[in-house]
Design a protein around this motif. Structure first.
Motif, short mmCIF file in Angstrom:
data_model
loop_
_atom_site.label_atom_id
_atom_site.label_comp_id
_atom_site.label_asym_id
_atom_site.label_seq_id
_atom_site.Cartn_x
_atom_site.Cartn_y
_atom_site.Cartn_z
N UNK A 1 0.85 -1.18 0.00
CA UNK A 1 0.00 0.00 0.00
C UNK A 1 0.89 1.24 0.00
N UNK A 2 0.75 2.07 1.04
CA UNK A 2 1.56 3.28 1.15
C UNK A 2 2.72 3.10 2.14
N UNK A 3 2.95 1.87 2.55
CA UNK A 3 4.04 1.56 3.49
C UNK A 3 5.21 0.94 2.74
N UNK A 4 6.41 1.42 3.04
CA UNK A 4 7.63 0.90 2.41
C UNK A 4 8.01 -0.41 3.09
N UNK A 5 8.04 -1.49 2.31
CA UNK A 5 8.42 -2.80 2.84
C UNK A 5 9.92 -3.02 2.71
N UNK B 1 8.32 9.99 3.79
CA UNK B 1 9.66 9.86 3.23
C UNK B 1 9.81 10.80 2.03
N UNK B 2 8.81 10.86 1.17
CA UNK B 2 8.86 11.75 0.01
C UNK B 2 9.00 13.20 0.47
N UNK B 3 8.24 13.60 1.48
CA UNK B 3 8.29 14.99 1.95
C UNK B 3 9.66 15.35 2.52
N UNK B 4 10.35 14.39 3.10
CA UNK B 4 11.67 14.64 3.68
C UNK B 4 12.80 14.59 2.65
N UNK B 5 12.68 13.73 1.66
CA UNK B 5 13.78 13.48 0.73
C UNK B 5 13.70 14.23 -0.58
N UNK C 1 12.71 9.43 -3.53
CA UNK C 1 11.38 10.05 -3.52
C UNK C 1 10.69 9.84 -4.87
N UNK C 2 11.43 10.03 -5.97
CA UNK C 2 10.87 9.79 -7.30
C UNK C 2 10.48 8.31 -7.47
N UNK C 3 11.34 7.41 -7.00
CA UNK C 3 11.08 5.98 -7.12
C UNK C 3 9.82 5.59 -6.35
N UNK C 4 9.64 6.14 -5.16
CA UNK C 4 8.45 5.82 -4.36
C UNK C 4 7.18 6.28 -5.06
N UNK C 5 7.21 7.48 -5.63
CA UNK C 5 6.04 7.99 -6.36
C UNK C 5 5.69 7.06 -7.52
N UNK C 6 6.71 6.72 -8.31
CA UNK C 6 6.47 5.87 -9.48
C UNK C 6 6.04 4.46 -9.08
N UNK C 7 6.63 3.91 -8.04
CA UNK C 7 6.26 2.55 -7.59
C UNK C 7 4.82 2.52 -7.13
N UNK C 8 4.41 3.55 -6.38
CA UNK C 8 3.03 3.59 -5.91
C UNK C 8 2.05 3.71 -7.08
#
Length: 87
Positions: free
Chosen positions: A22-26, A53-57, A74-81
């Motif tokens: 979901x929105x949690x990094x595993x 994490x996105x807001x901090x990085x 941060x970019x990777x997390x956005x795209x992965x989600x």
């Protein structure tokens, strides 16, 4: 859950592998870059909410470069989600 691979741009690391629940990094793993720092960042963010994490990085730079490994994460997390939401 699946592992999303993000090809970095403008950093020493070459790729970031991200696994979300979901929105949690595993899990996060970097290919290349400064191993000690990046393995520490990976362990630090596991279990955290992606928005935090996105807001901090996002927007962090490395020396004269316009980006950094944390910024690329941060970019990777956005795209992965987004990719997971479409699946």
């Amino acid at each position: 859950m699946s592992v999303y691979t993000y090809k970095t741009k403008g950093t020493c690391s070459k790729a970031i592998m991200v696994e979300l629940d979901g929105r949690t990094i595993k899990h996060v793993a970097f290919e290349g870059g400064c191993n000690g720092n990046l393995s520490g960042i990976s362990k630090l963010v596991e279990g955290m909410d992606i928005d935090f994490v996105i807001s901090r990085f996002a927007g962090n730079t490395c020396g004269p470069r316009p980006t950094s490994c944390p910024d690329q994460l941060a970019h990777a997390l956005k795209e992965a989600y987004e990719a997971e939401a479409k699946a």
